[in-house]
Design an enzyme around this catalytic site. Structure first.
Site, short mmCIF file in Angstrom:
data_model
loop_
_atom_site.label_atom_id
_atom_site.label_comp_id
_atom_site.label_asym_id
_atom_site.label_seq_id
_atom_site.Cartn_x
_atom_site.Cartn_y
_atom_site.Cartn_z
CB ALA A 6 49.30 46.06 47.19
CB THR A 7 43.34 44.89 47.80
OG1 THR A 7 43.15 45.92 46.81
CG2 THR A 7 43.16 45.48 49.17
CB CYS A 8 45.72 44.30 42.84
SG CYS A 8 47.26 45.20 43.05
CG MET A 9 50.09 42.55 43.69
SD MET A 9 51.74 43.27 43.57
CE MET A 9 51.54 44.72 44.62
#
Length: 1033
Positions: A999-1002
């Site tokens: 999960a690249t946003c996190m």
């Protein structure tokens, strides 16, 4: 108050406690005083009336006596001197006694008689050849007092008559007439005859003329004649007036002359040298003034008065002809001859420097007439602003005279005399001696004022490469630095206080000259031959500059005020002169130190810490983002004093403040874009190129469309956008696309021929500049290695010859070969043109107007090398660079990136070129889902990751964070921190078959609990190389 029925008036009571008697007494005293003053005024009026009447009666009696003597004179000698013979000139005759008594220059009959008398005098002397016997008879010794009195009165009367009738004689005053019967010529020739230095009375006559302030008369006579000269007339032979001036000035300061010293206000220098372009009128007088030691006398006299602030000039002729400017121009034309004499003393050179400095201070700034040089001038025009008074614009001829005189010969001669006896061997335990301090002070004071006033380009060439100025100043500064004692130099600039630092003046001159040298020396000269200073000395210089800058900007910061130049004849700046020179030193010192940092980045010769101040802490960083603070001023003027990591923190704080102010206004509704992966650049340009600055500062959300036209899985919480930024920059800056080219070192710069491939290439450059700025704005590092000379364009810097290796090292070697070529370069058949070859199309460009017909020779090869490098580094990509920069500055202010040099700017864009620091990443990682730092899966993960190649390590980082590069200051600053979470629940076979996801946003890696390193490595490599976009999410 209401009426109470009582009609009587109440007695008034003074609440101040004063009685009516006291009031009456004061009134009486005031009336008495006024009466007394009135009587005194009446008495003074009466006394004045008596004086006026007495003077009037006296004048009437004198005029009556004049008339009586005049009538008697006419009866004796005739109305036109018909009865005058040679005996009338003798001591026993009443001829001169009567003539000199009644003569009135405004009376036409008297003027005619004086002219005829002078004509007869000239004729008698021509016939007899003996003027002494004509005036004294047979015995001069017994009658010398009478003879001297008559001669000096006659000489002054002739000059006075010309002065009073100068408007009528205006066409006769300066020219050399062919007809000797012209009125002005007769009178002037008579004066020449009377003050012949061979005559025994010459000194006394000239002394009398000087006491009568004769130069003020000559000044008006010359100015009247000058106004009426034809523009095409030229003076070939010395006129009578010029010969008189030559004879008079030769009596001043000349032994065994006994002429009295006169007030400088009425002297030749004040009255005559303030006439515009005097030497064009009197070229012979110039030779007399320059060669007979007269200029030394006047310069010494002026220097003495200027030091005592007692020098007063006549009223300016006009705004474009101020007296001090005329004096400066005339003086400079003769000082060259003085300095070139073998017997010119050190003290004389000190006086010349002092007088020139004094006059230059009052001069308005003179701008360069060469546009291309003016653009790269060391001194900014903003620093030369005039006060809010009427701006002075000098006459062009006068301006040219000053600038021309202040060129190579004067600078060479002055520095040669001043520095002739100074040893450049440093190491004295006692520091420089008094003579060296005086020479350094005089030279620095003069050059500091000259740099602020005159065009500096030609001066810089002479000072940098034809004098020993840099070496002498460096020897002086090095001794002072090593002995930790700087001598005070305030005497050289009277407006500086005695407590001004001793290094101010030397640095104000040394920095711009040495900086100019560094622009023209090549890499071999600087690094290998160690010219003009050894690398060890350059390291010492860095320390001196750093300490001076820190003192000026932090310890004793300047007052925020507009420093201005004077426009009046004073020796002090208006406003605060000390702050003005401190501001100048802080500017030139920061420019030089920045340039030395560039040299150190090309090839390190000094530790980076030598450029950094010691006192930079968190408090400094917090203050640096606040306008008006000392820390903020340092970041604007000398950011290199602050370590790089601290500057990055300040930069990030500035970006964070802007992002927080921007907020998230309508971001999710307006700025969402669908981008096809295989058309990423075109889609992004079509959808995003028209975004406003406000939209660019806000969040941008992207969803990818894969090759099947299906939107990829995943919601953009920031990670997809980071992936988008990395992919689009790779596509846009790919040399195959044609917007950029790469050097032999695979560094990118704009393609000069981009317009041949893309019709809208300039709009694309603007968009790419915006993209790069957006990446930096969001803290996303992108792998784009730019050429150093192109990064300079983002800072609006001019590239020089030494920057050429970053573009074309082979061309640089060829130019250096030409620069050092020992033979005749004209044999090489080179011209001032350059040939471009873009995609097989040859074009020829002139490096300067008429370059096709101008051959390169040994005399102009240096300008040729710099013109070639300027064309390649600056001119050829000017349009692409300017559009790229405009787009870039939509988000990133110039003042933000001015904190970094080109090398640091590349780090800011791409991060470190070294490998990823896996240990730093491990220290700053979090774990979830049952994982912890000592879990066997985590232990295996870090071991496997360390064993990967750098390329695969970057792919892992991109897989998890959306960006293949870590934060510039380390993974401590990754937001949120890198996290590994357990996926798949239990270690079942089904769970172990799953691939890692993220999960690249996190910045979250979802890692199943694999049982072996081999399995973990295989699954990781498959996931990061699958190119499945966000479908694996």
């Amino acid at each position: 108050m209401f009426f109470n029925g009582d009609s009587s008036t109440r007695k008034r009571v003074d609440l101040g406690g004063r009685s009516s008697k006291e009031r009456d007494r004061k009134k009486l005293l005031e009336q008495t005083r006024l009466e007394r003053n009135r009587r005194l005024w009446v008495k003074q009026q009466y006394a004045a009336a008596v004086k006026i009447q007495k003077w009037f009666r006296g004048r009437k009696a004198v005029e009556a006596e004049h008339s009586t003597v005049r009538v008697k004179f006419h009866g004796t000698y005739g109305n036109c001197c018909q009865n005058v013979d040679r005996h009338c000139f003798g001591p026993d005759s009443d001829f001169f006694r009567q003539l000199l008594f009644f003569f009135n220059a405004k009376n036409s009959d008297d003027f005619t008689i004086l002219v005829e008398t002078c004509r007869l005098l000239l004729q008698n002397v021509q016939d007899s050849g003996d003027i002494m016997s004509l005036f004294a008879g047979g015995d001069y010794s017994t009658k010398h007092a009478l003879v001297e009195y008559r001669v000096k009165k006659l000489a002054f009367t002739c000059i006075w008559a010309i002065y009073q009738n100068r408007k009528q004689l205006k066409d006769q005053l300066l020219i050399m007439p062919r007809d000797s019967s012209i009125t002005a010529t007769i009178l002037l020739e008579a004066v020449v005859l009377l003050i012949d230095p061979k005559l025994p009375w010459a000194c006394k006559v000239v002394g009398y003329l000087l006491q009568r302030n004769v130069f003020t008369l000559f000044r008006e006579i010359v100015l009247t004649g000058k106004e009426n000269m034809r523009s095409d007339s030229s003076i070939r032979n010395a006129s009578p007036l010029e010969r008189i001036l030559a004879l008079v000035i030769s009596h001043v300061g000349q032994k065994p002359c006994i002429c009295p010293n006169i007030d400088l206000q009425w002297s030749f220098s004040s009255q005559m040298l303030t006439i515009p372009l005097l030497w064009q009128l009197f070229p012979s007088l110039k030779e007399v003034f320059a060669t007979q030691g007269l200029s030394q006398h006047h310069i010494n006299q002026m220097a003495h008065c200027m030091r005592n602030n007692t020098y007063v000039l006549p009223k300016d002729l006009s705004v474009e002809y101020p007296g001090y400017a005329c004096l400066l121009g005339n003086m400079l034309e003769t000082t060259g001859a003085v300095l070139s004499r073998a017997d010119c003393s050190f003290e004389m050179a000190i006086d010349i420097a002092a007088v020139t400095t004094f006059l230059l201070e009052a001069l308005p700034p003179i701008k360069s007439s060469i546009p291309e040089i003016r653009q790269s001038s060391t001194l900014d025009e903003d620093d030369m602003a005039l006060p809010d008074e009427m701006e002075i614009v000098l006459n062009k001829d006068l301006e040219h005279e000053i600038v021309h005189a202040m060129q190579s010969h004067f600078l060479l001669q002055l520095t040669s005399v001043l520095f002739g006896e100074i040893s450049m061997v440093s190491g004295s335990n006692h520091g420089p001696d008094d003579k060296e301090v005086a020479a350094i002070g005089a030279a620095c004071a003069f050059l500091h004022v000259a740099f602020n006033t005159l065009p500096v380009e030609r001066m810089m060439i002479v000072l940098a490469f034809r004098t020993e100025l840099v070496q002498v100043l460096w020897s002086f500064m090095k001794q002072c630095h090593e002995n930790k004692k700087w001598p005070s130099l305030p005497d050289q600039l009277s407006y500086l206080p005695g407590d001004a630092p001793g290094w101010l003046l030397p640095l104000a001159v040394f920095c711009p000259v040495y900086k100019y040298m560094l622009m023209l020396v090549d890499n071999e000269e600087f690094y290998e031959q160690e010219k003009p200073l050894s690398l060890k000395d350059v390291g010492c210089l860095i320390v001196i500059l750093r300490q001076a800058l820190w003192q000026l900007l932090w310890v004793n910061p300047k007052v925020h005020s507009n420093s201005v130049k004077p426009i009046k004849n004073t020796s002090a700046y208006s406003g605060n002169p000390t702050e003005s020179i401190k501001q100048r030193v802080s500017l030139v010192a920061s420019e030089l130190l920045s340039q030395l940092q560039d040299w150190n980045n090309r090839r390190q010769f000094a530790p980076s810490s030598d450029f950094h101040a010691d006192v930079v802490d968190d408090s400094f960083i917090s203050q640096a983002v606040i306008d008006g603070t000392k820390a903020n001023d340092i970041m604007k003027q000398a950011p290199f004093l602050v370590p790089f990591t601290s500057r990055v923190k300040i930069f990030n704080s500035q970006l964070l403040a802007v992002r927080q102010r921007q907020g998230h206004h309508g971001v999710f509704t307006r700025n969402r874009y669908r981008i096809r992966r295989d058309h990423i650049l075109e889609d992004a340009y079509n959808q995003m190129s028209a975004l406003s600055e406000e939209d660019l500062r806000g969040s941008i959300r992207v969803s990818f469309i894969n090759e099947f036209g299906v939107e990829e899985a995943g919601i953009d919480g920031g990670g997809i956008f980071k992936d988008f930024m990395e992919n689009i920059t790779q596509a846009a800056f790919d040399v195959q696309y044609g917007l950029f080219k790469e050097t032999s070192d695979h560094l990118l710069y704009p393609n000069p021929g981009s317009g041949m491939l893309h019709e809208q290439h300039l709009q694309f450059f603007h968009f790419l500049g915006t993209l790069l700025a957006k990446a930096m704005f969001e803290g996303i590092l992108v792998d784009i290695p730019f050429a150093t000379f192109f990064l300079s364009k983002l800072k609006k810097k001019y590239n020089y010859l030494n920057d050429l290796p970053s573009l074309d090292s082979e061309l640089y070697r060829h130019l250096i070969f030409l620069k050092r070529y020992q033979g005749d370069i004209s044999d090489l058949e080179l011209y001032f043109v350059i040939v471009n070859n873009e995609y097989g199309e040859l074009t020829e460009e002139e490096l300067l107007p008429g370059g096709r017909n101008q051959r390169v020779t040994n005399d102009n090869v240096i300008p040729f090398t710099h013109l070639v490098s300027n064309y390649r580094l600056n001119y050829q990509i000017r349009l692409q660079s300017s559009h790229f920069m405009r787009g870039f500055q939509q988000l990133i202010k110039k003042e933000w990136i001015d904190m970094f040099n080109e090398h640091e700017l590349q780090l800011l864009i791409s991060g470190s070129l070294d490998g990823l620091d896996i240990d730093d990443l491990r220290i700053h990682s979090n774990y979830g889902g049952g994982y912890h730092s000592e879990h066997y899966v985590i232990e295996m993960f870090w071991e496997v990751l360390k064993g990967f190649s750098l390329e695969n390590q970057k792919k892992i980082l991109k897989f998890v964070t959306g960006c293949s590069r870590g934060p510039l200051l380390g993974f401590k600053h990754l937001e949120p921190l890198f996290c590994i979470q357990r996926a798949g629940g239990t270690a079942s076979e089904e769970a172990l078959d799953r691939l890692p996801t993220s999960a690249t946003c996190m910045n979250l890696l979802k890692l199943p609990p694999y049982r072996s390193k081999e399995q973990l490595s295989t699954k990781l490599l498959y996931a990061i190389n699958a190119d499945a976009g966000f479908d694996l999410s």
